[in-house]
Design a protein around this motif. Sequence first.
Motif, PDB file in Angstrom:
ATOM      1  N   LYS A  50      18.678  37.367  56.163  1.00  0.00           N
ATOM      2  CA  LYS A  50      19.042  37.997  57.433  1.00  0.00           C
ATOM      3  C   LYS A  50      20.064  37.163  58.201  1.00  0.00           C
ATOM      4  O   LYS A  50      20.952  37.711  58.869  1.00  0.00           O
ATOM      5  N   ILE A  51      19.947  35.847  58.111  1.00  0.00           N
ATOM      6  CA  ILE A  51      20.926  34.969  58.755  1.00  0.00           C
ATOM      7  C   ILE A  51      22.321  35.251  58.204  1.00  0.00           C
ATOM      8  O   ILE A  51      23.295  35.343  58.956  1.00  0.00           O
ATOM      9  N   LEU A  52      22.420  35.398  56.896  1.00  0.00           N
ATOM     10  CA  LEU A  52      23.715  35.684  56.278  1.00  0.00           C
ATOM     11  C   LEU A  52      24.280  37.007  56.765  1.00  0.00           C
ATOM     12  O   LEU A  52      25.492  37.148  56.951  1.00  0.00           O
ATOM     13  N   VAL A  53      23.411  37.980  56.982  1.00  0.00           N
ATOM     14  CA  VAL A  53      23.854  39.271  57.515  1.00  0.00           C
ATOM     15  C   VAL A  53      24.322  39.117  58.961  1.00  0.00           C
ATOM     16  O   VAL A  53      25.347  39.680  59.362  1.00  0.00           O
ATOM     17  N   GLU A  54      23.588  38.337  59.745  1.00  0.00           N
ATOM     18  CA  GLU A  54      23.926  38.138  61.163  1.00  0.00           C
ATOM     19  C   GLU A  54      25.332  37.578  61.341  1.00  0.00           C
ATOM     20  O   GLU A  54      26.060  37.963  62.255  1.00  0.00           O
ATOM     21  N   VAL A  55      25.714  36.649  60.482  1.00  0.00           N
ATOM     22  CA  VAL A  55      27.039  36.028  60.611  1.00  0.00           C
ATOM     23  C   VAL A  55      28.068  36.686  59.693  1.00  0.00           C
ATOM     24  O   VAL A  55      29.180  36.183  59.518  1.00  0.00           O
ATOM     25  N   GLU A  56      27.673  37.821  59.095  1.00  0.00           N
ATOM     26  CA  GLU A  56      28.552  38.669  58.283  1.00  0.00           C
ATOM     27  C   GLU A  56      29.026  38.000  56.999  1.00  0.00           C
ATOM     28  O   GLU A  56      30.077  38.348  56.453  1.00  0.00           O
ATOM     29  N   ILE A  57      28.251  37.034  56.497  1.00  0.00           N
ATOM     30  CA  ILE A  57      28.502  36.524  55.149  1.00  0.00           C
ATOM     31  C   ILE A  57      28.043  37.565  54.138  1.00  0.00           C
ATOM     32  O   ILE A  57      28.619  37.705  53.056  1.00  0.00           O
ATOM     33  N   LEU A  58      26.997  38.309  54.489  1.00  0.00           N
ATOM     34  CA  LEU A  58      26.578  39.485  53.730  1.00  0.00           C
ATOM     35  C   LEU A  58      26.757  40.718  54.610  1.00  0.00           C
ATOM     36  O   LEU A  58      26.513  40.666  55.812  1.00  0.00           O
ATOM     37  N   ASP A  59      27.141  41.818  54.009  1.00  0.00           N
ATOM     38  CA  ASP A  59      27.299  43.054  54.775  1.00  0.00           C
ATOM     39  C   ASP A  59      25.948  43.667  55.143  1.00  0.00           C
ATOM     40  O   ASP A  59      25.765  44.168  56.248  1.00  0.00           O
ATOM     41  N   THR A  60      25.017  43.642  54.200  1.00  0.00           N
ATOM     42  CA  THR A  60      23.690  44.193  54.420  1.00  0.00           C
ATOM     43  C   THR A  60      22.667  43.312  53.717  1.00  0.00           C
ATOM     44  O   THR A  60      23.013  42.425  52.924  1.00  0.00           O
ATOM     45  N   PHE A  61      21.406  43.586  53.985  1.00  0.00           N
ATOM     46  CA  PHE A  61      20.316  42.820  53.386  1.00  0.00           C
ATOM     47  C   PHE A  61      20.334  42.924  51.866  1.00  0.00           C
ATOM     48  O   PHE A  61      19.909  41.996  51.166  1.00  0.00           O
TER      49      PHE A  61
END
Length: 205
Positions: free
Chosen positions: A160-171
């Motif tokens: 979720k952290i990666l999603v928050e900072v847009e390193i991942l687009d979605t979970f």
Amino acid sequence: MEKRMERSLIYNGTITAEQFLFYEIRIASKYYLDGTSVEDAIEEIKENNLFQYPTERLVARMARSCYKRLDALDDEQLRQELSSAPAEIAKQINLYAMMRYNRIVWDFMVGVIGEKFRSQDFEFSRKDLNVFFSHLQEQNDDIAGWSESTVNKIKQVLTKILVEVEILDTFKSTRLNPLFLCEELEEGIRRNNDLEALVAFNCFR
């Protein structure tokens, strides 16, 4: 660097409850910067329902967590930016604060995500999290004793952290986005002499 290591030497699983807390830390930072004690801040947050939680049960814990992250930043300019900068910049700073406050976040961002950025390997899957935790459990008796549910929850939070900072687009995304480190955070990381942290933000200069 020594200050960071003192803070993050012990592994703990507090992020299972605390998570990213971006909305909360933006609010708490204003009290922190005003010199308001954490106890007084908690009372004001409760009184005005600023966190907008359905009950007051978690307010004190989350406010204290925010204060600890702000302490861990160890840089007044970064605290100001976290409070008032545009969300994209402030979210990166919040992640850096989490890294300095929680060793698991530090190790994951530097050792897994940073290394992927360094090698230009943008594939990401559950396997990366599993390998990361297997290594931690081999190296640390405390983590080896954590329940499977705790470990799974931390894996979810890290994703979720990666999603928050847009390193991942979605979970469920399986490809990392190359992050563009904001200038404000890069300067703060360098002021703290935390150069090792730069790789977590796709910066190698």
